[in-house]
Write an enzyme that holds these catalytic residues in place. Structure first.
Site, PDB file in Angstrom:
ATOM      1  N   GLY A  58      -2.065  39.586  37.020  1.00 38.10           N
ATOM      2  CA  GLY A  58      -1.790  38.276  36.419  1.00 38.10           C
ATOM      3  C   GLY A  58      -0.387  37.831  36.820  1.00 38.10           C
ATOM      4  N   GLN A  59       0.035  36.714  36.240  1.00 32.05           N
ATOM      5  CA  GLN A  59       1.349  36.145  36.603  1.00 32.05           C
ATOM      6  C   GLN A  59       2.496  37.124  36.385  1.00 32.05           C
ATOM      7  OE1 GLN A  59       2.303  32.008  35.853  1.00 32.05           O
ATOM      8  NE2 GLN A  59       1.091  32.261  34.001  1.00 32.05           N
TER       9      GLN A  59
ATOM     10  N   TYR B 239      -5.956  38.209  27.080  1.00 29.86           N
ATOM     11  CA  TYR B 239      -6.932  37.119  27.137  1.00 29.86           C
ATOM     12  C   TYR B 239      -6.178  35.854  26.773  1.00 29.86           C
ATOM     13  CZ  TYR B 239     -11.076  34.306  26.263  1.00 29.86           C
ATOM     14  OH  TYR B 239     -12.039  33.315  26.304  1.00 29.86           O
TER      15      TYR B 239
ATOM     16  N   ASP C  36       4.889  32.565  21.737  1.00 30.15           N
ATOM     17  CA  ASP C  36       5.464  31.599  20.788  1.00 30.15           C
ATOM     18  C   ASP C  36       4.371  30.960  19.929  1.00 30.15           C
ATOM     19  OD1 ASP C  36       4.421  30.382  23.122  1.00 30.15           O
ATOM     20  OD2 ASP C  36       5.577  28.552  22.776  1.00 30.15           O
TER      21      ASP C  36
ATOM     22  N   TYR D 276      -6.671  32.207  19.518  1.00 26.18           N
ATOM     23  CA  TYR D 276      -5.884  32.963  20.504  1.00 26.18           C
ATOM     24  C   TYR D 276      -4.612  33.501  19.840  1.00 26.18           C
ATOM     25  CZ  TYR D 276      -2.129  33.417  23.983  1.00 26.18           C
ATOM     26  OH  TYR D 276      -1.046  33.855  24.707  1.00 26.18           O
TER      27      TYR D 276
ATOM     28  N   TRP E 215       5.257  29.421  27.519  1.00 23.94           N
ATOM     29  CA  TRP E 215       5.008  28.517  28.652  1.00 23.94           C
ATOM     30  C   TRP E 215       5.285  29.218  29.990  1.00 23.94           C
ATOM     31  CZ3 TRP E 215       6.996  22.859  27.507  1.00 23.94           C
ATOM     32  CH2 TRP E 215       6.646  22.494  26.207  1.00 23.94           C
TER      33      TRP E 215
HETATM   34  N1  LIG Z   1       0.616  32.148  30.312  1.00 30.55           N
HETATM   35  C1  LIG Z   1       1.387  31.663  29.330  1.00 30.55           C
HETATM   36  O1  LIG Z   1       1.707  30.466  29.284  1.00 30.55           O
HETATM   37  C2  LIG Z   1       1.892  32.591  28.260  1.00 30.55           C
HETATM   38  C3  LIG Z   1       2.656  32.061  27.208  1.00 30.55           C
HETATM   39  C4  LIG Z   1       3.131  32.917  26.232  1.00 30.55           C
HETATM   40  C5  LIG Z   1       2.840  34.271  26.298  1.00 30.55           C
HETATM   41  N2  LIG Z   1       2.090  34.757  27.314  1.00 30.55           N
HETATM   42  C6  LIG Z   1       1.792  36.186  27.347  1.00 30.55           C
HETATM   43  O2  LIG Z   1       2.384  36.757  28.502  1.00 30.55           O
HETATM   44  C7  LIG Z   1       1.576  37.861  28.952  1.00 30.55           C
HETATM   45  C8  LIG Z   1       1.330  37.721  30.429  1.00 30.55           C
HETATM   46  O3  LIG Z   1       0.650  36.502  30.642  1.00 30.55           O
HETATM   47  P1  LIG Z   1       0.162  36.042  32.081  1.00 30.55           P
HETATM   48  O4  LIG Z   1       0.307  34.564  32.135  1.00 30.55           O
HETATM   49  O5  LIG Z   1       0.779  36.910  33.113  1.00 30.55           O
HETATM   50  O6  LIG Z   1      -1.367  36.366  31.949  1.00 30.55           O
HETATM   51  P2  LIG Z   1      -2.485  36.310  33.104  1.00 30.55           P
HETATM   52  O7  LIG Z   1      -1.945  35.680  34.339  1.00 30.55           O
HETATM   53  O8  LIG Z   1      -3.699  35.734  32.453  1.00 30.55           O
HETATM   54  O9  LIG Z   1      -2.708  37.841  33.397  1.00 30.55           O
HETATM   55  C9  LIG Z   1      -3.402  38.683  32.526  1.00 30.55           C
HETATM   56  C10 LIG Z   1      -4.067  39.733  33.377  1.00 30.55           C
HETATM   57  O10 LIG Z   1      -4.757  40.623  32.489  1.00 30.55           O
HETATM   58  C11 LIG Z   1      -6.037  40.845  33.058  1.00 30.55           C
HETATM   59  N3  LIG Z   1      -6.956  41.310  32.039  1.00 30.55           N
HETATM   60  C12 LIG Z   1      -7.750  40.559  31.232  1.00 30.55           C
HETATM   61  N4  LIG Z   1      -8.492  41.365  30.465  1.00 30.55           N
HETATM   62  C13 LIG Z   1      -8.170  42.642  30.801  1.00 30.55           C
HETATM   63  C14 LIG Z   1      -8.618  43.919  30.368  1.00 30.55           C
HETATM   64  N5  LIG Z   1      -9.574  44.038  29.443  1.00 30.55           N
HETATM   65  N6  LIG Z   1      -8.065  45.019  30.929  1.00 30.55           N
HETATM   66  C15 LIG Z   1      -7.131  44.917  31.895  1.00 30.55           C
HETATM   67  N7  LIG Z   1      -6.672  43.735  32.356  1.00 30.55           N
HETATM   68  C16 LIG Z   1      -7.197  42.610  31.796  1.00 30.55           C
HETATM   69  C17 LIG Z   1      -6.411  39.520  33.653  1.00 30.55           C
HETATM   70  O11 LIG Z   1      -7.494  39.658  34.540  1.00 30.55           O
HETATM   71  P3  LIG Z   1      -8.514  38.397  34.700  1.00 30.55           P
HETATM   72  O12 LIG Z   1      -7.673  37.284  35.263  1.00 30.55           O
HETATM   73  O13 LIG Z   1      -9.535  38.930  35.632  1.00 30.55           O
HETATM   74  O14 LIG Z   1      -9.007  38.102  33.327  1.00 30.55           O
HETATM   75  C18 LIG Z   1      -5.110  39.133  34.329  1.00 30.55           C
HETATM   76  O15 LIG Z   1      -4.991  39.729  35.614  1.00 30.55           O
HETATM   77  C19 LIG Z   1       0.327  37.850  28.087  1.00 30.55           C
HETATM   78  O16 LIG Z   1       0.458  38.785  27.053  1.00 30.55           O
HETATM   79  C20 LIG Z   1       0.306  36.459  27.484  1.00 30.55           C
HETATM   80  O17 LIG Z   1      -0.335  36.390  26.240  1.00 30.55           O
HETATM   81  C21 LIG Z   1       1.623  33.937  28.300  1.00 30.55           C
END
Ligand SMILES: NC(=O)c1ccc[n+]([C@@H]2O[C@H](COP(=O)([O-])OP(=O)(O)OC[C@H]3O[C@@H](n4cnc5c(N)ncnc54)[C@H](OP(=O)(O)O)[C@@H]3O)[C@@H](O)[C@H]2O)c1
Length: 289
Positions: A10-11, A62, A103, A126, A151
């Site tokens: 992921g990101q 998720y 957040d 969520y 974000w």
């Molecule tokens: N994105 C935002 O704006 C945001 C904001 C606040 C906080 N956060 C938090 O920051 C963290 C990182 O976010 P991100 O944006 O990097 O998330 P992301 O890009 O969605 O990456 C999450 C990764 O986890 C994988 N994943 C999903 N289910 C899984 C499972 N059961 N076992 C192993 N891997 C699994 C996903 O695979 P798939 O893509 O195949 O599902 C994806 O590669 C998360 O905890 C998120 O809640 C994000």
């Protein structure tokens, strides 16, 4: 130090992979759902026993905020139950846990920056699932850092910056929500902060929560306008209210500015302004064009 990373495609995971080159003394094992599904508890424990990490960074999550309103179960399983199991394993096998939260656990009604001591009040399914994950870590009580961010964007995967750039290339104007305020966070900056916390988490003697975002405050419309400007694109941003925009199912906080004093003071880190980091990310994205 041996470090196991989950959700590494992921990101944030990819940003950690990119940054890990600067830490040659560390042995990182980057996994994602294809090789390590965090809801497959036996497989996770098996890997923990064979790799024997000193720290696990959980980037798996998720994040389909609106979809979770209709289908909350995957969010609960991945963000809640699986985190409970990871925290239990961290306690049982004595490794540190770094977990990322959001957040969105706040209701956005405070009007001043949220500190780590403010009471969460999640408004969506969520957000609720992420809060359950946080609570499970407190219950299991391993050595852990819960880092709340907001974000998130990067050069990788899907995110707001990439979506706005794509739409701005296709259209003359974009309607973007202007009554939700918060701070964009460049995943590369968050990854750098995590590398600093990594060294310390095993000395925590319990669970500590931190806020991390870039500095500054904007709205989604302000963020979009900056993305377009820094990308050198020609597209007008029309600010609209959440109600006018209408399409989202999940409630989102109107104001989710995070107070970063704690992480800055404890780890002596500087946090870039959001505009500065956005320019950096866009420069990287332009290289790929
Ligand atoms: N994105 C935002 O704006 C945001 C904001 C606040 C906080 N956060 C938090 O920051 C963290 C990182 O976010 P991100 O944006 O990097 O998330 P992301 O890009 O969605 O990456 C999450 C990764 O986890 C994988 N994943 C999903 N289910 C899984 C499972 N059961 N076992 C192993 N891997 C699994 C996903 O695979 P798939 O893509 O195949 O599902 C994806 O590669 C998360 O905890 C998120 O809640 C994000």
């Amino acid at each position: 130090m041996k470090v196991l990373v989950t959700g590494a495609n992921g990101q944030l995971g990819l940003s950690l992979q990119a940054g890990s080159n600067a830490y040659p003394g560390y042995e990182f094992l980057f996994t994602d759902i294809e090789d390590l599904d965090i809801t497959s508890y036996d497989a996770v424990e098996k890997l923990v026993l064979s790799f024997n990490p000193e720290v696990l960074i959980n980037c798996a999550s998720y994040n389909a905020v609106d979809k979770a309103e209709d289908e909350p179960l995957p969010a609960l399983n991945i963000n809640g139950k699986a985190v409970q199991k990871l925290a239990g394993l961290a306690r049982k096998h004595s490794f540190g846990l770094i977990h990322i939260s959001t957040d969105y656990i706040f209701d956005g009604k405070k009007g001043t920056p949220y500190t780590e001591l403010d009471e969460p009040h999640p408004q969506s399914k969520y957000a609720h699932s992420k809060f359950i994950g946080e609570q499970a870590i407190h219950t299991a009580r391993p050595n852990a850092a819960i880092i709340r961010t907001s974000w998130l964007y990067s050069e990788y995967a899907h995110n707001f910056v990439k979506t706005i750039r794509k739409l701005a290339m296709e259209r003359d104007e974009l309607r973007v929500v202007s009554d939700q305020q918060g701070t964009p966070t460049y995943a590369g900056d968050l990854a750098n902060a995590i590398f600093v916390v990594l060294d310390k988490v095993n000395n925590f003697n319990g669970v500590r929560t931190y806020n991390y975002s870039n500095e500054g405050l904007t709205s989604w419309a302000g963020f979009a306008a900056a993305i377009i400007e820094y990308s050198g694109l020609d597209c007008k941003v029309i600010p609209v209210t959440t109600e006018e925009y209408g399409a989202s199912m999940a409630a989102r906080p109107a104001f989710s500015l995070l107070d970063k004093s704690k992480i800055k003071k404890e780890f002596n880190i500087d946090i870039p302004e959001w505009q500065e980091s956005l320019k950096k990310c866009i420069k990287e994205l332009k290289k790929e064009e």
